[in-house]
Design a protein around this motif. Sequence first.
Motif, short mmCIF file in Angstrom:
data_model
loop_
_atom_site.label_atom_id
_atom_site.label_comp_id
_atom_site.label_asym_id
_atom_site.label_seq_id
_atom_site.Cartn_x
_atom_site.Cartn_y
_atom_site.Cartn_z
N GLY A 82 13.86 -5.03 -15.91
CA GLY A 82 14.30 -3.78 -15.31
C GLY A 82 15.25 -3.02 -16.22
N LEU A 83 16.20 -3.74 -16.82
CA LEU A 83 17.15 -3.11 -17.73
C LEU A 83 16.43 -2.54 -18.96
N LEU A 84 15.49 -3.32 -19.51
CA LEU A 84 14.73 -2.83 -20.66
C LEU A 84 13.90 -1.61 -20.30
N SER A 85 13.31 -1.64 -19.11
CA SER A 85 12.52 -0.51 -18.65
C SER A 85 13.38 0.75 -18.54
N GLY A 86 14.58 0.62 -17.98
CA GLY A 86 15.48 1.76 -17.86
C GLY A 86 15.89 2.31 -19.22
N LEU A 87 16.16 1.40 -20.17
CA LEU A 87 16.55 1.84 -21.51
C LEU A 87 15.39 2.53 -22.22
N VAL A 141 16.34 0.09 -12.64
CA VAL A 141 15.64 0.88 -13.66
C VAL A 141 16.24 2.28 -13.76
N LEU A 142 16.36 2.94 -12.62
CA LEU A 142 16.82 4.33 -12.62
C LEU A 142 18.29 4.43 -13.01
N GLY A 143 19.12 3.53 -12.51
CA GLY A 143 20.54 3.55 -12.85
C GLY A 143 20.76 3.31 -14.34
N THR A 144 20.01 2.36 -14.92
CA THR A 144 20.12 2.10 -16.36
C THR A 144 19.69 3.31 -17.17
N CYS A 145 18.61 3.94 -16.73
CA CYS A 145 18.08 5.12 -17.42
C CYS A 145 19.10 6.25 -17.43
N ILE A 146 19.69 6.54 -16.27
CA ILE A 146 20.65 7.64 -16.17
C ILE A 146 21.94 7.32 -16.93
N ALA A 147 22.46 6.10 -16.71
CA ALA A 147 23.72 5.72 -17.36
C ALA A 147 23.56 5.70 -18.87
N GLY A 148 22.42 5.15 -19.33
CA GLY A 148 22.19 5.08 -20.77
C GLY A 148 22.13 6.45 -21.41
N PHE A 149 21.44 7.37 -20.75
CA PHE A 149 21.32 8.71 -21.35
C PHE A 149 22.64 9.46 -21.27
N PHE A 150 23.41 9.24 -20.20
CA PHE A 150 24.72 9.91 -20.10
C PHE A 150 25.62 9.48 -21.25
N LEU A 151 25.61 8.18 -21.55
CA LEU A 151 26.39 7.68 -22.69
C LEU A 151 25.86 8.25 -24.00
N THR A 158 25.92 10.49 -8.40
CA THR A 158 24.46 10.42 -8.47
C THR A 158 23.98 8.99 -8.59
N VAL A 159 24.59 8.23 -9.51
CA VAL A 159 24.19 6.82 -9.69
C VAL A 159 24.47 6.02 -8.43
N ALA A 160 25.64 6.24 -7.80
CA ALA A 160 25.96 5.53 -6.56
C ALA A 160 24.98 5.90 -5.45
N GLY A 161 24.61 7.18 -5.36
CA GLY A 161 23.67 7.61 -4.35
C GLY A 161 22.30 6.99 -4.53
N ILE A 162 21.84 6.89 -5.77
CA ILE A 162 20.55 6.26 -6.04
C ILE A 162 20.59 4.79 -5.65
N ALA A 163 21.67 4.11 -5.98
CA ALA A 163 21.79 2.70 -5.64
C ALA A 163 21.75 2.49 -4.13
N VAL A 164 22.44 3.34 -3.39
CA VAL A 164 22.51 3.18 -1.92
C VAL A 164 21.19 3.57 -1.24
#
Length: 308
Positions: free
Chosen positions: A8-13, A268-278, A299-305
Motif C-alpha cells: 500500500g505504501l509503495l502504491s501510494g508513493l 494508499v491515498l494518504g501516502t500519495c497526498i503526503a508524499g506529494f505535499f512534501l 484533508t488527510v484526516a478526512g480521508i482516513a476517517v
Amino acid sequence: MIEGLLYGLLSGLILMGIGIITSAAAKRKLSMVLIQGIGALLLIGLFPLIPGNGMVFSGENAAAINLLMLLAGVGNFVTFLLIQQAMKTGHNGIIWSLANSALIFPFLAGILFFHVPPEAPRFAGAALIVGGIVLAGAAQKTDPEKTQNPGNRKWFFWALASLFSAGITQTAANIPSYLSGIERFSNLQKGLVMQIGIAVVAGLYLLFARGRLPVSKSETEKRSWLRQTLLLAVALAAVNGLTLCVFMYRSFDLLARAGIGSVAYPVVLGTCIAGFFLYSLVVLREKASIPAVLSFFLTVAGIAVIAL
C-alpha cells in the motif's frame, strides 16, 4: 499484514508520480492531452501480455459496467487537464490534496442512491474534507507568492473544478460495485476500459484541435517539447501499470485477508497526498502558509476517517 501495508505504501508513493508528471507538464507547458493519450495507448498495447487479461462483454449489467468505466476514463482525462491548469499558478501540494479528496462524492452517492447506511464517523470525515477545502480557499488569499498577481488567484477555482471532476469520475467508477454481475469483472479489465476512454477522448481532442497544441515554432524547441512529452507519457504508463497490475490491488487483497481491508485505501491515498505535499515543499520549494498546512492535515484526516 506487513506485506500488505508495504504494498500500500509503495502504491501510494508510485501514484504520487502522477502528481509529479502533471506538475512537470504544467511548469514546462507540455500537453497533458498527448501525455495521457500516449500513456493510455501504451497500456492498451501491453494488455494482451498481462496474465489474467480476459474481458467480459456480455451478461448481466455488462454493458452498463463497461460504459461507466469508459466514462470514468473520460472523467479522469478531464480531471488531469484541470489539475494541470491549476498547477500553472497555484500551490501544487494543495491542488493535489484537493483533487484526491474527491472520495467524498462516491461516499455521498452511496448514501443518497444506493442505501448505504449513514455512519457518524464518515460524516465527520466528510466534514474534515470540507474544512480542508475551505482552508485551501483561505490559503490562496494568504500565500504572498500566489497573490502578487491577482490573476494567480484563479488557480483555486481550477482546483475546485478538478475536485468536482474527480468526484464525478470516482462516482462513475464506484457505481459498478453496486451492480450485480460486477464479480465477473477483474480489476485489470476495469482499468483497461478506463484507459480506452482516455485514449478515445484524447484522440477526439487532437482531431478537433487542428494545430492548437502549444508547440514552439523553433525546430529545436519542438523536438525538445516532443521528447519531454514522450518521456512523461512513458512515465505515466509505467505509474498506472505498476499501480493497477502490481501494487495497489495486491495490497487490497492482502489487507482484506488480514481482516483490515478498510485501511487499504486510506494508506494508499494518504501516502500519495503526503508524499506529494512534501515533494512540493522540498523539490518545488513552495512556501506553505498556515491555512495551506492545516488544509493538508484536514484533508488527510478526512480521508482516513471517511474511508474506514
